[in-house]
Scaffold this active site. Sequence first.
Site, mmCIF file in Angstrom:
data_model
loop_
_atom_site.group_PDB
_atom_site.id
_atom_site.type_symbol
_atom_site.label_atom_id
_atom_site.label_comp_id
_atom_site.label_asym_id
_atom_site.label_seq_id
_atom_site.Cartn_x
_atom_site.Cartn_y
_atom_site.Cartn_z
ATOM 1 N N LEU A 38 0.865 -1.192 0.000
ATOM 2 C CA LEU A 38 0.000 0.000 0.000
ATOM 3 C C LEU A 38 0.896 1.235 0.000
ATOM 4 C CD1 LEU A 38 -2.870 0.847 2.498
ATOM 5 C CD2 LEU A 38 -0.737 2.123 2.636
ATOM 6 N N ASN A 39 0.509 2.274 -0.778
ATOM 7 C CA ASN A 39 1.107 3.589 -0.522
ATOM 8 C C ASN A 39 0.039 4.658 -0.409
ATOM 9 O OD1 ASN A 39 1.760 2.916 -3.494
ATOM 10 N ND2 ASN A 39 2.324 5.042 -3.548
ATOM 11 N N ASP A 40 0.034 5.700 -1.203
ATOM 12 C CA ASP A 40 -0.754 6.908 -0.906
ATOM 13 C C ASP A 40 -2.252 6.690 -0.649
ATOM 14 O OD1 ASP A 40 1.639 7.641 -2.030
ATOM 15 O OD2 ASP A 40 0.770 8.825 -3.643
ATOM 16 N N TYR A 99 -2.408 5.824 -10.861
ATOM 17 C CA TYR A 99 -1.651 6.562 -9.854
ATOM 18 C C TYR A 99 -2.592 7.436 -9.011
ATOM 19 C CZ TYR A 99 3.247 5.361 -10.803
ATOM 20 O OH TYR A 99 4.463 4.730 -10.880
HETATM 21 C C1 FRU Z 1 3.655 9.431 -4.059
HETATM 22 C C2 FRU Z 1 3.529 8.881 -5.482
HETATM 23 C C3 FRU Z 1 2.607 9.730 -6.335
HETATM 24 C C4 FRU Z 1 2.140 8.742 -7.368
HETATM 25 C C5 FRU Z 1 2.005 7.489 -6.566
HETATM 26 C C6 FRU Z 1 2.298 6.225 -7.308
HETATM 27 O O1 FRU Z 1 4.020 8.450 -3.135
HETATM 28 O O2 FRU Z 1 4.802 8.755 -6.083
HETATM 29 O O3 FRU Z 1 3.198 10.890 -6.854
HETATM 30 O O4 FRU Z 1 0.940 9.137 -7.980
HETATM 31 O O5 FRU Z 1 2.899 7.609 -5.478
HETATM 32 O O6 FRU Z 1 2.049 5.114 -6.512
#
Ligand code: FRU
Length: 476
Positions: A38-40, A99
Amino acid sequence: MNALTRDLIRLTEKAEKSADADSRFRQKIHLMPPTGWLNDPNGLCQHGGVFHAYFQYSPFNAEGGVKMWGHCTSRDMVRWEYQGTALYPDQPFDCHGVYSGSAFAEDGVMYVYYTGNVKLEDREDYDYINTGREANTVLVTSRDGQNFGPKQLLMKNTDYPPDLSLHVRDPKVWKDHGTYYMIQGARTKADTGQALIFRSEDRINWTLHNRVETEAPFGYMWECPDYFEVSGVKLLLASVQGLTGGVWDERNVYQSGYFLVGGDILDEYRLSEYRLWDYGFDYYAPQSFETEDGRRIQIGWMGMPDCEEYTNPTIKDGWQHCFTFPREIFVEDGKVRQRPVRELEERERQIEDVQDDAFSGLFIKEGYPVYDLTVDRISENRFRAVLADELVLEYTGRRFEMRFLNRNKSSVSAGRGLRYTELERLENVRILADVSSVEVFLNNGEYVLTTRYYPDKACVRVEAEGAGVKFNIIEG
Ligand code: FRU
């Protein structure tokens, strides 16, 4: 739905079914992925009373991969229920990742704007900054937040200013006096970070309205920008890459913070110095939204991209990262502050309340991994806490430190060392601990330090002579 979408759905469900539901560092009150990476936070909103949170999701690999949007809902921002994956990278304009982006809810419809990421085939002459990639702005709508209509490509790199590199992304949309505005993060060809503001009358056709940057170059890329006002204070947020030298070398590889905005962000503006949201190890790419009752809530990714300094042992268990606990952003005594959303208190049970003379100055509690501990009326900056015998939180030498005693990658820290914020006077400390995370709020949320940690046993020890301590546990 095309054949690729169908296969991605099937493969995602399969990966989720084989996930280890009992892995030992799973969080109790923080949103985390069912499996994988998981990220953003994306698309945060309250729609028809329900809170929606989407997340950058790579279900097939705990160390990242092609990104989709996982989807969770909640009634209280404490208990999150996974609803499945909502958006897949299944079109020519988003085939290397759905994204980050945002949701704008109006008249019962959720308008979701995101960046369709495309990386062209491996070629030595591509640098993937000015050549070899595409960043597309895409719109997709939904009534329920889980089922979306067709994706609509709104803008391509050729629609952005020609002095920009191919790094333009992360649209966040709001409405002001009947007009829609969209902010996006960007990197110029000269390697400076900035934000672009577009405007639209119909949510579909967008034209460039303004460009926002600092007087002197500040980093090479601004990711996930956001703009909002709280109590008359205007804030421009950016997750900034490329800050080096001086104090930046003692901080995380990338930063998340905000500028106070003087004047008008849509016209002539002045930006203050940059302030960090969080001084700990794990905080990036926050996004905000407004609740139906008018509060500004922000959630961050409790992680850090491109981080070689430290890691997370959950990779072995097939998952990595989580969100921060949702925070209310508020202004008090002219200062921008953060506190855990008040809904948390409804889930708390007080175990101890030691005040004044009853408090010997030493407080020890064992056996509770998930708690909300407040130490107030701290006198003469006397404060030291040790969590799981290895994570020290301490006021020392005019600063507040978050320090791990052992930096070994197989220890509680998983490689983390020291972070700090300078501070004249410490008045109170609030520690929100989950199974594998700690968020520390100082002086009614004026400063925050966040970290993941990987304790063998749950215990906390506080030394704060003359202070008062409240210890609440949070029911799962
Ligand atoms: C920030 C980022 C965003 C991008 C997304 C891709 O962590 O690099 O700029 O849209 O993560 O996962």
